[in-house]
Scaffold this active site. Structure first.
Site, PDB file in Angstrom:
ATOM      1  CE  LYS A 125      -4.189  -1.745   0.258  1.00  0.00           C
ATOM      2  NZ  LYS A 125      -5.190  -1.551  -0.794  1.00  0.00           N
ATOM      3  CE  LYS A 232      -9.333  -5.960  -4.920  1.00  0.00           C
ATOM      4  NZ  LYS A 232      -9.227  -4.657  -4.222  1.00  0.00           N
TER       5      LYS A 232
HETATM    6 MG   LIG Z   1      -6.484  -2.298  -5.139  1.00  0.00          MG
END
Ligand SMILES: [Mg+2]
Length: 354
Positions: A125, A232
């Protein structure tokens, strides 16, 4: 995309939508402590269903509005109640995964890396609120130093950078040998512009948030805004839709990476199933973002999806009643989820009649 959405919606039309009372009866809300804060959360709260076909997980983050949460509910109900849901091919036992790094300080990097034994890639991240580019650089450097030169590095900015910020950041981070960056910027136009600016850097671009909107994958493909599509299951509204999106992306020349949304092993297992199906169809798949079970201090299934040998197992989830009970959310949070379920169920019902 029209076709994909139509078929995905049909998935639930084909099977009867259980009544809201039946769903409440079959549900449990769990609140699982995270090993360390992630996405501003200390606990992961989800609703699980004991379905007729197995468990289903409704993992829509609590800040999401009902229209988004309804897509995630469709995914959960498909898991729990659709007898014709796609099955994983019998010859694929494991799916290779990447390590996932939250916005850790460099000192915490080596310990976190050990949670993902045997992986060959790491996703990091970057661009988190309250952090500076220097924090990102220090973290990515620590990960490169810890993981060694052969591990492939992926970044994820969750669409938080402006075009200029993304360009500056990635020019600084390029020295750590970055394979790709997920959603450095928010819009298709910005992605196209950034891709042009980065063309000599070797860094590829991945679309994640961008492809959740209706028709947006068409536009990403047509404008060549990304090299990779992040698929996803929960956010896309279920495995059927996720597979359609993945096939469309693949046919459009994009690489497909299957990832997840900090679900328990119930939700994660559907990502694993999708990855197994796609690996078989495409003749291979890059490492998936399905190793995040390690973020949770406990789980709700008999065999949690832990990372071993750089991979997680392909196996259908089985709820563990004792673990569900132990993770049960308090009555006020449970009541909140039941109200949310009533609202989103009525949206699904309208959609089906619509
Ligand atoms: Mg992402």
């Amino acid at each position: 995309m029209e076709g994909a959405l139509e078929r995905a919606t049909l998935g639930l039309v084909r099977i009867p939508l259980p009544s809201v009372d039946e769903l409440i009866e079959r549900s449990a809300v769990v609140s699982i402590p995270l090993v360390r804060p992630f996405r501003g959360l200390t606990h992961r709260e989800v609703m699980v269903f004991h379905g007729t076909q197995g468990p289903g997980e409704w993992a829509a983050f609590t800040e999401y509005d009902d229209s988004v949460a309804t897509a995630w509910l469709r995914s959960a109900l498909e898991q729990a109640f659709d007898p014709d849901i796609p099955q994983a091919p019998a010859d694929i036992d494991v799916i290779r995964v990447n390590a996932t790094f939250p916005a850790l300080s460099p000192a915490d990097v080596p310990g976190w890396w050990e949670r993902f034994p045997g992986v060959a890639s790491a996703k990091v991240k970057v661009g988190e609120p309250g952090q500076a580019l220097s924090d990102d650089i220090a973290r990515v450097k620590a990960i490169r130093d810890t993981a060694g030169p052969d591990v492939s590095l992926r970044l994820d900015a969750n669409a938080r950078w402006s075009l200029d910020q993304a360009h500056d950041a990635l020019m600084s981070l390029a020295r750590f040998d970055i394979d790709y960056v997920e959603q450095p910027v928010a819009t298709i136009d910005e992605m196209v512009a950034l891709k042009r600016l980065l063309k000599d850097s070797g860094i590829r671009l991945a679309a994640d948030e961008l492809i959740r909107q209706h028709h947006s994958l068409d536009e990403v493909i047509a404008s060549q805004a990304a090299d990779i599509a992040v698929v996803k299951v929960s956010p896309l509204g279920g495995i059927n839709r996720a597979l359609e999106v993945a096939r469309q992306a693949h046919a459009g020349g994009l690489e497909v990476v299957v990832s997840s949304a900090l679900e328990t092993s119930v939700g994660l297992s559907w990502g694993v199933r999708a990855a197994a199906i796609l690996a078989s169809e495409f003749g291979g798949l890059p490492d998936s973002g399905l190793g995040t079970g390690t973020f949770l201090q406990s789980d709700v299934v008999t065999s949690p999806l832990s990372v071993s040998g750089g991979a997680v197992a392909v196996c259908p989830p089985e709820l563990d009643a004792g673990k569900v009970k132990a993770a049960e959310a308090n009555p006020s949070r449970t009541a909140w989820w039941i109200e949310r379920l009533r609202r989103c169920h009525s949206r699904l019902d309208e959609e089906r009649r619509g």
